[in-house]
Design an enzyme around this catalytic site. Structure first.
Site, short mmCIF file in Angstrom:
data_model
loop_
_atom_site.label_atom_id
_atom_site.label_comp_id
_atom_site.label_asym_id
_atom_site.label_seq_id
_atom_site.Cartn_x
_atom_site.Cartn_y
_atom_site.Cartn_z
N TRP A 1 0.35 3.63 -7.45
CA TRP A 1 -0.83 2.80 -7.19
C TRP A 1 -2.02 3.20 -8.05
O TRP A 1 -2.83 2.35 -8.44
CB TRP A 1 -1.16 2.75 -5.70
CG TRP A 1 -0.07 2.04 -4.98
CD1 TRP A 1 0.87 2.59 -4.15
CD2 TRP A 1 0.28 0.64 -5.08
NE1 TRP A 1 1.77 1.63 -3.73
CE2 TRP A 1 1.43 0.42 -4.29
CE3 TRP A 1 -0.27 -0.44 -5.77
CZ2 TRP A 1 2.03 -0.83 -4.16
CZ3 TRP A 1 0.33 -1.69 -5.65
CH2 TRP A 1 1.46 -1.88 -4.86
N ASP B 1 -8.81 4.80 -3.01
CA ASP B 1 -7.91 3.77 -2.50
C ASP B 1 -7.20 4.37 -1.29
O ASP B 1 -6.18 5.04 -1.42
CB ASP B 1 -6.89 3.37 -3.58
CG ASP B 1 -5.83 2.42 -3.05
OD1 ASP B 1 -5.88 2.05 -1.85
OD2 ASP B 1 -4.93 2.05 -3.83
N LYS C 1 -1.43 -1.60 6.69
CA LYS C 1 -0.74 -0.37 7.09
C LYS C 1 -1.36 0.18 8.38
O LYS C 1 -0.74 0.15 9.43
CB LYS C 1 -0.78 0.66 5.97
CG LYS C 1 0.00 0.19 4.72
CD LYS C 1 -0.78 0.48 3.51
CE LYS C 1 -0.26 -0.04 2.20
NZ LYS C 1 1.00 -0.69 2.05
#
Ligand code: PMP
Length: 360
Positions: free
Chosen positions: A102, A171, A195
């Site tokens: 990511w 992030d 999530k």
């Protein structure tokens, strides 16, 4: 009904009490004679629920007043682009720490907007460790330092907030609300909801208000943090159902004892799963440096990949869902976010031991 234990990386399991409450009030919400999904985002009832959700999130994370909390759309991926657009001038250096997939993606988007500098990367080590702090090449005058506190695919997590001089941008998609966090250490924290917050379609951004003053380039309002903040995240129609559901999740976390209790529960879950992997005599293997193993996403390989298909089929039959690893890493991955109860992890550990006995 036969709900299983859902180990999916995201969209991920939601707390069952939250789903039950949503079901209970799906048709008629708070005496409004309509579903929450059917009401104006500018109506009194929804605005109150939206404010309550923001208030509860602020309380959970002890967000200082000098931070704005935004409820946006576009996923974490959109933030990969909005962060450099809003915080960095076109030729200004932005530092990136890369510890997995990511982080790489964040860079790929930012490169179109500003001068990206990879200050450190664990790519040569297959993203199984965090590069030594002494080797980070940071510029104190950089627009910001971006990192990924938890890499969802590689299962690499920072267990401390890095010390840096430029504003720190995180992030936090796959770790937010899993434990306490000192928000004051950050310039900006962002997270896709799917999530630990709620359903997909919502992205939370927590940004220090002084950074909203930066205006490095002309931007349409819809891409500007300051405009979203000035309009209480209602510049346009927000994802109302996801926002409402996130509010229920925040309330569920509070009732469980807040982030201190959540952290303890998550630490114990992760410890149990890593112990099952490490105690298997090499039958199962997690390649990540133990110092930075994730509490949320636990990738593991079987000693013989030819057994993967049988493992997955039998796990599913046993009600253990979503264990297939990301194709970039292979093997298995158990995502054990907040909503995964300790019993789910215990069931997985039992299944792993049983599978090893039968296929040893
Ligand atoms: N960052 C991280 C750490 C992620 O785990 C994900 C999604 N799995 C993303 C970014 C991308 O999120 P989205 O699909 O919401 O854009």
């Amino acid at each position: 009904m036969s709900r299983g234990f859902n180990f999916s990386a995201g969209p991920a399991a939601l707390p069952e009490p939250v789903l039950l409450q949503a079901r209970e009030e799906l048709l008629e919400w708070q005496g409004e004679r309509a579903s929450v999904m059917e009401l104006s985002h500018r109506g009194k009832a929804f605005v109150a629920a939206a404010l309550r959700a923001e208030h509860d999130l602020r309380r959970l994370l002890a967000v200082p007043d000098e931070y704005a909390v935004l409820f946006l759309q576009g996923g974490a991926t959109q933030q990969f682009a909005l962060i450099p657009m809003n915080l960095a001038a076109p030729d200004q250096r932005a530092d990136y720490l890369v510890t997995g997939h990511w982080g790489e993606k964040a860079i790929a988007e930012a490169q179109a907007v500003t001068r990206v500098h990879v200050a450190a990367s664990s790519s040569a080590a297959g993203h199984t460790r965090i590069p030594d702090r002494a080797d980070w090449d940071l510029d104190p005058t950089a627009a910001y330092v971006h990192y990924t506190p938890n890499e969802t695919i590689h299962g690499v997590e920072f267990h401390q907030v890095p010390e840096v001089e430029a504003p720190l941008v995180a992030d936090a998609s796959s770790t937010i609300l899993s434990r306490e966090l000192d928000v004051s250490r950050f310039g900006l924290i962002y997270a896709g909801a799917q999530k630990n917050i709620g359903p997909a379609g919502l992205t939370v951004v927590i940004v220090r208000r002084d950074l909203l003053e930066r205006s490095p380039r002309p931007l349409p309002k819809i891409l500007t943090y300051a405009a979203h903040a000035a309009n209480s995240s209602m510049l346009n129609t927000p994802p109302t159902f996801a926002w409402y559901l996130a509010g229920l999740v925040f309330e569920w976390i509070r009732q469980l004892g807040g982030l201190v209790a959540m952290a303890e529960r998550n630490r114990a879950k992760a410890q149990a799963l890593y112990a099952a992997i490490d105690g298997s005599g090499g039958y199962y293997r997690n390649p990540v440096d133990p110092a930075c193993r994730s509490w949320m996403n636990v990738p593991f390989m079987l000693h013989d990949a030819a057994l993967d298909a049988a493992f997955l089929t039998q796990a599913e039959a046993a009600g253990l869902l979503g264990l297939k690893g990301h194709r970039a890493v292979g093997g298995m991955r158990a995502s054990i976010y907040n909503a995964m109860p300790p019993e789910g992890v215990a069931a997985l550990c039992d299944f792993m031991r049983d599978f090893q006995r039968r296929h040893g």
